[in-house]
Design a protein around this motif. Structure first.
Motif, PDB file in Angstrom:
ATOM      1  N   GLU A   1      36.588   0.456 -23.479  1.00 32.30           N
ATOM      2  CA  GLU A   1      37.389   0.354 -24.701  1.00 32.30           C
ATOM      3  C   GLU A   1      37.137   1.545 -25.618  1.00 32.30           C
ATOM      4  N   LEU A   2      35.878   1.924 -25.784  1.00 32.26           N
ATOM      5  CA  LEU A   2      35.561   3.078 -26.624  1.00 32.26           C
ATOM      6  C   LEU A   2      36.166   4.351 -26.055  1.00 32.26           C
ATOM      7  N   LYS A   3      36.082   4.519 -24.746  1.00 37.79           N
ATOM      8  CA  LYS A   3      36.672   5.693 -24.100  1.00 37.79           C
ATOM      9  C   LYS A   3      38.187   5.707 -24.324  1.00 37.79           C
ATOM     10  N   ASP A   4      38.831   4.557 -24.128  1.00 40.70           N
ATOM     11  CA  ASP A   4      40.277   4.457 -24.327  1.00 40.70           C
ATOM     12  C   ASP A   4      40.676   4.756 -25.761  1.00 40.70           C
ATOM     13  N   ARG A   5      39.788   4.476 -26.707  1.00 46.16           N
ATOM     14  CA  ARG A   5      40.080   4.745 -28.120  1.00 46.16           C
ATOM     15  C   ARG A   5      39.755   6.185 -28.520  1.00 46.16           C
ATOM     16  N   GLY A   6      39.278   6.971 -27.572  1.00 48.43           N
ATOM     17  CA  GLY A   6      39.059   8.391 -27.843  1.00 48.43           C
ATOM     18  C   GLY A   6      37.669   8.776 -28.310  1.00 48.43           C
ATOM     19  N   TYR A   7      36.721   7.849 -28.255  1.00 47.36           N
ATOM     20  CA  TYR A   7      35.351   8.203 -28.619  1.00 47.36           C
ATOM     21  C   TYR A   7      34.725   9.034 -27.500  1.00 47.36           C
ATOM     22  N   ASN A   8      33.870   9.971 -27.873  1.00 47.12           N
ATOM     23  CA  ASN A   8      33.210  10.830 -26.899  1.00 47.12           C
ATOM     24  C   ASN A   8      31.863  10.286 -26.435  1.00 47.12           C
ATOM     25  N   ARG A   9      31.192   9.564 -27.325  1.00 46.82           N
ATOM     26  CA  ARG A   9      29.863   9.043 -26.988  1.00 46.82           C
ATOM     27  C   ARG A   9      29.543   7.855 -27.870  1.00 46.82           C
ATOM     28  N   THR A  10      28.513   7.149 -27.465  1.00 52.59           N
ATOM     29  CA  THR A  10      28.030   6.002 -28.213  1.00 52.59           C
ATOM     30  C   THR A  10      26.506   5.965 -28.061  1.00 52.59           C
ATOM     31  N   SER A  11      25.845   5.191 -28.899  1.00 52.38           N
ATOM     32  CA  SER A  11      24.377   5.209 -28.883  1.00 52.38           C
ATOM     33  C   SER A  11      23.818   3.807 -29.078  1.00 52.38           C
ATOM     34  N   LEU A  12      22.524   3.713 -28.815  1.00 53.48           N
ATOM     35  CA  LEU A  12      21.797   2.475 -29.086  1.00 53.48           C
ATOM     36  C   LEU A  12      20.311   2.787 -29.150  1.00 53.48           C
ATOM     37  N   ALA A  13      19.572   1.843 -29.704  1.00 50.79           N
ATOM     38  CA  ALA A  13      18.111   1.906 -29.698  1.00 50.79           C
ATOM     39  C   ALA A  13      17.621   0.663 -28.979  1.00 50.79           C
ATOM     40  N   VAL A  14      16.568   0.825 -28.204  1.00 45.60           N
ATOM     41  CA  VAL A  14      16.021  -0.298 -27.456  1.00 45.60           C
ATOM     42  C   VAL A  14      14.514  -0.149 -27.354  1.00 45.60           C
ATOM     43  N   GLN A  15      13.804  -1.255 -27.501  1.00 39.67           N
ATOM     44  CA  GLN A  15      12.353  -1.193 -27.364  1.00 39.67           C
ATOM     45  C   GLN A  15      11.992  -0.842 -25.926  1.00 39.67           C
ATOM     46  N   LYS A  16      11.005  -0.005 -25.775  1.00 39.55           N
ATOM     47  CA  LYS A  16      10.605   0.492 -24.455  1.00 39.55           C
ATOM     48  C   LYS A  16      10.270  -0.633 -23.483  1.00 39.55           C
ATOM     49  N   ALA A  17       9.693  -1.708 -23.974  1.00 39.02           N
ATOM     50  CA  ALA A  17       9.276  -2.807 -23.107  1.00 39.02           C
ATOM     51  C   ALA A  17      10.431  -3.750 -22.743  1.00 39.02           C
TER      52      ALA A  17
ATOM     53  N   GLU B   1       7.673   3.006 -30.116  1.00 38.11           N
ATOM     54  CA  GLU B   1       8.145   1.713 -29.636  1.00 38.11           C
ATOM     55  C   GLU B   1       9.511   1.732 -28.968  1.00 38.11           C
ATOM     56  N   GLU B   2      10.379   2.685 -29.332  1.00 32.36           N
ATOM     57  CA  GLU B   2      11.774   2.611 -28.910  1.00 32.36           C
ATOM     58  C   GLU B   2      12.268   3.883 -28.238  1.00 32.36           C
ATOM     59  N   TYR B   3      13.302   3.663 -27.430  1.00 32.76           N
ATOM     60  CA  TYR B   3      14.100   4.764 -26.909  1.00 32.76           C
ATOM     61  C   TYR B   3      15.401   4.818 -27.707  1.00 32.76           C
ATOM     62  N   ILE B   4      15.870   6.019 -27.967  1.00 30.19           N
ATOM     63  CA  ILE B   4      17.212   6.234 -28.482  1.00 30.19           C
ATOM     64  C   ILE B   4      18.017   6.711 -27.279  1.00 30.19           C
ATOM     65  N   MET B   5      19.126   6.024 -27.009  1.00 32.81           N
ATOM     66  CA  MET B   5      19.908   6.319 -25.819  1.00 32.81           C
ATOM     67  C   MET B   5      21.359   6.610 -26.204  1.00 32.81           C
ATOM     68  N   ILE B   6      21.991   7.492 -25.453  1.00 37.56           N
ATOM     69  CA  ILE B   6      23.412   7.749 -25.641  1.00 37.56           C
ATOM     70  C   ILE B   6      24.141   7.615 -24.312  1.00 37.56           C
ATOM     71  N   CYS B   7      25.406   7.370 -24.438  1.00 41.45           N
ATOM     72  CA  CYS B   7      26.292   7.350 -23.268  1.00 41.45           C
ATOM     73  C   CYS B   7      27.441   8.317 -23.574  1.00 41.45           C
ATOM     74  N   GLU B   8      27.562   9.331 -22.740  1.00 38.93           N
ATOM     75  CA  GLU B   8      28.670  10.261 -22.824  1.00 38.93           C
ATOM     76  C   GLU B   8      29.853   9.598 -22.131  1.00 38.93           C
ATOM     77  N   LEU B   9      30.876   9.249 -22.889  1.00 43.75           N
ATOM     78  CA  LEU B   9      31.964   8.432 -22.353  1.00 43.75           C
ATOM     79  C   LEU B   9      32.837   9.182 -21.351  1.00 43.75           C
ATOM     80  N   LYS B  10      32.809  10.493 -21.382  1.00 41.33           N
ATOM     81  CA  LYS B  10      33.591  11.256 -20.385  1.00 41.33           C
ATOM     82  C   LYS B  10      33.036  11.027 -18.975  1.00 41.33           C
ATOM     83  N   ASN B  11      31.773  10.589 -18.892  1.00 36.77           N
ATOM     84  CA  ASN B  11      31.138  10.347 -17.587  1.00 36.77           C
ATOM     85  C   ASN B  11      31.411   8.941 -17.052  1.00 36.77           C
ATOM     86  N   ILE B  12      32.092   8.124 -17.837  1.00 37.33           N
ATOM     87  CA  ILE B  12      32.348   6.735 -17.435  1.00 37.33           C
ATOM     88  C   ILE B  12      33.617   6.672 -16.601  1.00 37.33           C
TER      89      ILE B  12
END
Length: 160
Positions: free
Chosen positions: A113-129, A149-160
């Motif tokens: 849905e984000l890709k279809d709406r034209g977003y290039n990337r998205t992010s999240l934070a998650v605890q390492k454990a 404690e956490e990872y910051i992660m991104i998803c490049e939507l062009k790769n989806i």
């Protein structure tokens, strides 16, 4: 397990109060915090006035006649914020509905849905454990930063 994924209805926005609580990672052997923790500003940023901003988007999973999980994004200054205009993820499922692939399907639906709406990337934070780190990697997120404690992660939507 039979379930379906659909956009959340406006009358269901209050369910995000439950799902933000369910999203809190509780390590094995640690006592869960009181439900009132969701009133803290660093958690309210995920749910306060949801649906009022153009970037607010949510999908829910429905099984057994009830909503059992949700994934939502908004452009917010949260733990996983990397830049304005980059929506940050939140996802959770009730415990008894985890490990059936529902979370993965929710994530994949939102990413498309984000890709279809034209977003290039998205992010999240998650605890390492958190066991969900594997799922996030599986659907295309990569670790770009971390703290103790956490990872910051991104998803490049062009790769989806």
């Amino acid at each position: 397990m039979n379930y379906n994924i659909r956009k959340i209805r406006e009358d269901e926005y209050t369910l995000l109060n439950d799902f933000i609580y369910e999203a809190i990672f509780i390590p094995e052997g640690v006592e869960p915090p009181p439900k009132s923790i969701i009133n803290q500003p660093d958690l309210q940023v995920y749910i306060s006035n949801f649906g009022k901003e153009k970037d607010d988007l949510c999908f829910v999973a429905e099984a057994d006649g009830k909503v059992v999980g949700a994934v939502w994004v908004r452009d917010m200054n949260d733990y996983g914020h990397i830049a304005d205009g980059v929506p940050s993820f939140a996802i959770s499922l009730y415990k008894e509905y985890r490990n059936f692939g529902i979370g993965t399907r929710l994530m994949e639906t939102m990413l498309m849905e984000l890709k279809d709406r034209g977003y290039n990337r998205t992010s999240l934070a998650v605890q390492k454990a958190n066991y969900a780190v594997r799922m996030y990697k599986k659907v295309g997120f990569e670790i770009i930063d971390e703290n103790d404690e956490e990872y910051i992660m991104i998803c490049e939507l062009k790769n989806i």
